[in-house]
Design a protein around this motif. Structure first.
Motif, PDB file in Angstrom:
ATOM      1  N   ALA A 100       0.825  -1.202   0.000  1.00 19.34           N
ATOM      2  CA  ALA A 100       0.000   0.000   0.000  1.00 19.34           C
ATOM      3  C   ALA A 100       0.864   1.258   0.000  1.00 19.34           C
ATOM      4  N   ALA A 101       1.947   1.228   0.764  1.00 19.33           N
ATOM      5  CA  ALA A 101       2.834   2.386   0.820  1.00 19.33           C
ATOM      6  C   ALA A 101       3.586   2.595  -0.492  1.00 19.33           C
ATOM      7  N   ALA A 102       3.801   1.511  -1.229  1.00 15.62           N
ATOM      8  CA  ALA A 102       4.617   1.596  -2.445  1.00 15.62           C
ATOM      9  C   ALA A 102       3.820   2.020  -3.669  1.00 15.62           C
ATOM     10  N   ARG A 103       2.549   1.670  -3.752  1.00 20.88           N
ATOM     11  CA  ARG A 103       1.801   1.925  -4.983  1.00 20.88           C
ATOM     12  C   ARG A 103       1.833   3.404  -5.371  1.00 20.88           C
ATOM     13  N   ALA A 104       1.846   3.655  -6.663  1.00 22.16           N
ATOM     14  CA  ALA A 104       2.061   5.000  -7.198  1.00 22.16           C
ATOM     15  C   ALA A 104       0.781   5.832  -7.134  1.00 22.16           C
ATOM     16  N   HIS A 105       0.719   6.741  -6.183  1.00 22.13           N
ATOM     17  CA  HIS A 105      -0.438   7.631  -6.069  1.00 22.13           C
ATOM     18  C   HIS A 105      -0.538   8.570  -7.264  1.00 22.13           C
ATOM     19  N   ASP A 106       0.587   8.848  -7.927  1.00 24.76           N
ATOM     20  CA  ASP A 106       0.570   9.781  -9.059  1.00 24.76           C
ATOM     21  C   ASP A 106      -0.260   9.262 -10.233  1.00 24.76           C
ATOM     22  N   LEU A 107      -0.535   7.966 -10.279  1.00 27.67           N
ATOM     23  CA  LEU A 107      -1.355   7.421 -11.352  1.00 27.67           C
ATOM     24  C   LEU A 107      -2.850   7.519 -11.051  1.00 27.67           C
ATOM     25  N   LEU A 108      -3.201   7.901  -9.819  1.00 28.59           N
ATOM     26  CA  LEU A 108      -4.614   7.925  -9.450  1.00 28.59           C
ATOM     27  C   LEU A 108      -5.366   9.092 -10.077  1.00 28.59           C
ATOM     28  N   ASP A 109      -4.737  10.258 -10.202  1.00 32.62           N
ATOM     29  CA  ASP A 109      -5.442  11.407 -10.784  1.00 32.62           C
ATOM     30  C   ASP A 109      -5.867  11.154 -12.228  1.00 32.62           C
ATOM     31  N   PRO A 110      -4.965  10.700 -13.114  1.00 31.89           N
ATOM     32  CA  PRO A 110      -5.445  10.407 -14.478  1.00 31.89           C
ATOM     33  C   PRO A 110      -6.490   9.293 -14.511  1.00 31.89           C
ATOM     34  N   LEU A 111      -6.403   8.359 -13.577  1.00 35.96           N
ATOM     35  CA  LEU A 111      -7.422   7.310 -13.506  1.00 35.96           C
ATOM     36  C   LEU A 111      -8.759   7.899 -13.081  1.00 35.96           C
ATOM     37  N   ARG A 112      -8.743   8.759 -12.065  1.00 33.26           N
ATOM     38  CA  ARG A 112      -9.997   9.382 -11.603  1.00 33.26           C
ATOM     39  C   ARG A 112     -10.636  10.203 -12.723  1.00 33.26           C
ATOM     40  N   ILE A 113      -9.808  10.915 -13.487  1.00 39.05           N
ATOM     41  CA  ILE A 113     -10.343  11.717 -14.596  1.00 39.05           C
ATOM     42  C   ILE A 113     -11.040  10.826 -15.607  1.00 39.05           C
ATOM     43  N   ARG A 114     -10.405   9.707 -15.952  1.00 43.29           N
ATOM     44  CA  ARG A 114     -11.037   8.786 -16.896  1.00 43.29           C
ATOM     45  C   ARG A 114     -12.354   8.252 -16.345  1.00 43.29           C
ATOM     46  N   LEU A 115     -12.351   7.836 -15.085  1.00 38.14           N
ATOM     47  CA  LEU A 115     -13.570   7.282 -14.499  1.00 38.14           C
ATOM     48  C   LEU A 115     -14.667   8.337 -14.410  1.00 38.14           C
ATOM     49  N   ALA A 116     -14.282   9.575 -14.092  1.00 36.19           N
ATOM     50  CA  ALA A 116     -15.279  10.638 -13.969  1.00 36.19           C
ATOM     51  C   ALA A 116     -15.921  10.968 -15.302  1.00 36.19           C
ATOM     52  N   ASN A 117     -15.227  10.695 -16.398  1.00 37.30           N
ATOM     53  CA  ASN A 117     -15.748  11.015 -17.729  1.00 37.30           C
ATOM     54  C   ASN A 117     -16.514   9.872 -18.371  1.00 37.30           C
ATOM     55  N   LEU A 118     -16.694   8.783 -17.645  1.00 36.46           N
ATOM     56  CA  LEU A 118     -17.481   7.686 -18.202  1.00 36.46           C
ATOM     57  C   LEU A 118     -18.935   8.124 -18.360  1.00 36.46           C
ATOM     58  N   PRO A 119     -19.515   7.936 -19.532  1.00 43.07           N
ATOM     59  CA  PRO A 119     -20.897   8.399 -19.751  1.00 43.07           C
ATOM     60  C   PRO A 119     -21.927   7.460 -19.130  1.00 43.07           C
ATOM     61  N   GLY A 120     -22.942   8.062 -18.528  1.00 44.85           N
ATOM     62  CA  GLY A 120     -24.102   7.300 -18.089  1.00 44.85           C
ATOM     63  C   GLY A 120     -23.841   6.223 -17.071  1.00 44.85           C
ATOM     64  N   LYS A 121     -22.858   6.420 -16.184  1.00 47.22           N
ATOM     65  CA  LYS A 121     -22.525   5.393 -15.212  1.00 47.22           C
ATOM     66  C   LYS A 121     -23.091   5.755 -13.836  1.00 47.22           C
ATOM     67  N   ALA A 122     -23.906   4.862 -13.295  1.00 50.41           N
ATOM     68  CA  ALA A 122     -24.404   5.064 -11.935  1.00 50.41           C
ATOM     69  C   ALA A 122     -23.388   4.601 -10.913  1.00 50.41           C
ATOM     70  N   GLY A 123     -22.422   3.824 -11.347  1.00 44.68           N
ATOM     71  CA  GLY A 123     -21.376   3.312 -10.473  1.00 44.68           C
ATOM     72  C   GLY A 123     -20.332   2.625 -11.327  1.00 44.68           C
ATOM     73  N   PHE A 124     -19.279   2.191 -10.686  1.00 47.44           N
ATOM     74  CA  PHE A 124     -18.165   1.592 -11.404  1.00 47.44           C
ATOM     75  C   PHE A 124     -18.132   0.081 -11.186  1.00 47.44           C
ATOM     76  N   VAL A 125     -17.780  -0.642 -12.231  1.00 46.67           N
ATOM     77  CA  VAL A 125     -17.556  -2.082 -12.147  1.00 46.67           C
ATOM     78  C   VAL A 125     -16.063  -2.311 -12.312  1.00 46.67           C
ATOM     79  N   ILE A 126     -15.443  -2.871 -11.289  1.00 44.32           N
ATOM     80  CA  ILE A 126     -13.992  -3.009 -11.248  1.00 44.32           C
ATOM     81  C   ILE A 126     -13.634  -4.480 -11.139  1.00 44.32           C
ATOM     82  N   HIS A 127     -12.838  -4.963 -12.083  1.00 49.34           N
ATOM     83  CA  HIS A 127     -12.371  -6.351 -12.079  1.00 49.34           C
ATOM     84  C   HIS A 127     -10.963  -6.384 -11.489  1.00 49.34           C
ATOM     85  N   ASP A 128     -10.778  -7.153 -10.428  1.00 50.57           N
ATOM     86  CA  ASP A 128      -9.474  -7.304  -9.772  1.00 50.57           C
ATOM     87  C   ASP A 128      -8.937  -8.695 -10.106  1.00 50.57           C
ATOM     88  N   LEU A 129      -7.896  -8.742 -10.939  1.00 52.04           N
ATOM     89  CA  LEU A 129      -7.376 -10.010 -11.452  1.00 52.04           C
ATOM     90  C   LEU A 129      -6.292 -10.558 -10.537  1.00 52.04           C
TER      91      LEU A 129
END
Length: 358
Positions: A100-129
């Protein structure tokens, strides 16, 4: 690796804290079902401590071995030749904090922007492989706003159980988080299996895949038009302080071991970059090193055993010198005098949306 005494006696996985809803459809083209069932348990304390008690043996996982030179096992218990490796939950819990301490927080902002721009989404479906015990969900769910439904994929029903019952309950803004499990092989993932996905995540997965499996993963994500956040892939570099003349030799042998049987090991991030880029995704990389000091001495000791053990398995001629080397390093670790930097890389692949969204 032995099972816990309770599991051996009863044949059942003990109950965990935090009951969660969990269902288990079979992953498309992924083989048979069966797996995790949410079992109510008592709240409070480590979910793993309540499940398995105090481990009195070497922890299985990315490094530990019983004897120097023996193959570092990732098996939780004996399995048939066609069964997948099974990671011990004790090892996965031990590494969860440093992960948890190591993961790159700097990648979260571009990810949040992409998720926020998803059209017509009432929520997110996330697959954890390759979800293991679900540490990625516990780290990421609370860093993203909005309702989330996590679909946890793993080949081991034992680990799926842990992941389901210890999954997070709420997002960053308090929205509800739900979960289901799917037992299956990520090497057979298809775009159809990711239909409707908002995001694909994985942790410490890429380096244990082959080039073909990484191509399959990239094809599935880009075919479904969803971003992928793939964290903590080994980079093949380790720094120990104080240094020792054998450090580089052990590291080279370990990296060679990582590449056995067609696995990519430290070459995985480069292969993933190529695979996603060739399919039109924008790829971002960020370092995510483990920084292990006196506070992480238990993890460091377990990692050392496996790091050296894998090197000796790859190059048996190292054994005579590696035994005193490991002993010296473990003594320094126990004394709080050893610090280790284990380099990893996090990857965010932003695929082109399909059908007007991801």
């Amino acid at each position: 690796m032995r099972e816990t005494a309770m599991t051996q006696r009863t044949g059942r996985i003990p109950a965990q804290p935090g009951p969660r809803e969990a269902v288990e459809p079979v992953l498309t083209n992924a083989g048979s079902g069966g797996g995790a069932e949410a079992v109510p348990g008592q709240a409070g304390g480590s979910f793993l401590n309540q499940a398995v008690g105090t481990a009195d043996a070497v922890i299985a996982g990315a490094g530990p071995v019983v004897r120097l030179g023996e193959r570092p096992t990732v098996k939780l218990r004996d399995a048939g030749p066609d069964d997948p490796p099974r990671y011990a939950p004790e090892w996965l819990e031990l590494r969860e904090g440093p992960d948890a301490a190591a993961r790159a927080h700097d990648l979260l902002d571009p990810l949040r922007i992409r998720l926020a721009n998803l059209p017509g989404k009432a929520g997110f479906v996330i697959h954890d492989l390759g979800c293991g015990t679900g540490s990625m969900g516990r780290w990421l769910a609370s860093r993203i706003d909005g309702a989330q439904h996590w679909i946890l994929h793993d080949r081991d029903p034992y680990l799926l159980h842990f992941a389901a019952v210890a999954s997070p309950r709420s997002a960053a803004d308090g929205s509800r988080v739900t979960v289901e499990t799917r037992r299956g092989d990520v090497g057979r993932l298809t775009p159809d299996a990711l239909a409707g996905a908002s995001l694909v995540t994985a942790s410490a997965l890429l380096d244990v895949l082959t080039r073909e499996e990484i191509d399959t993963l990239a094809a599935a994500c880009t075919g479904a038009g969803c971003p992928a956040l793939l964290t903590l892939s080994v980079a093949g570099r380790v720094e120990l302080t104080p240094s020792h003349p054998m450090d580089e030799e052990i590291a080279e042998a370990f990296n060679a071991h990582q590449r056995r049987d067609g696995l990519l090991g430290p070459d995985a991030v480069t292969a993933a970059c190529e695979a996603f880029s060739e399919r039109g995704a924008t790829v971002r990389l960020h370092p995510s090193p483990w920084r292990l000091g006196p506070a992480e001495s238990e993890l460091t000791a377990q990692w050392l055993r496996g790091w050296v053990g894998a090197a000796v398995e790859e190059r048996p001629e190292l054994k005579e010198r590696a035994e005193p080397y490991l002993r010296e390093r473990l003594e320094a670790c126990a004394a709080g005098e050893l610090r280790v930097l284990v380099h990893h890389t996090d990857l965010l692949a932003l695929s082109r949306p399909t059908g007007g969204g991801s």
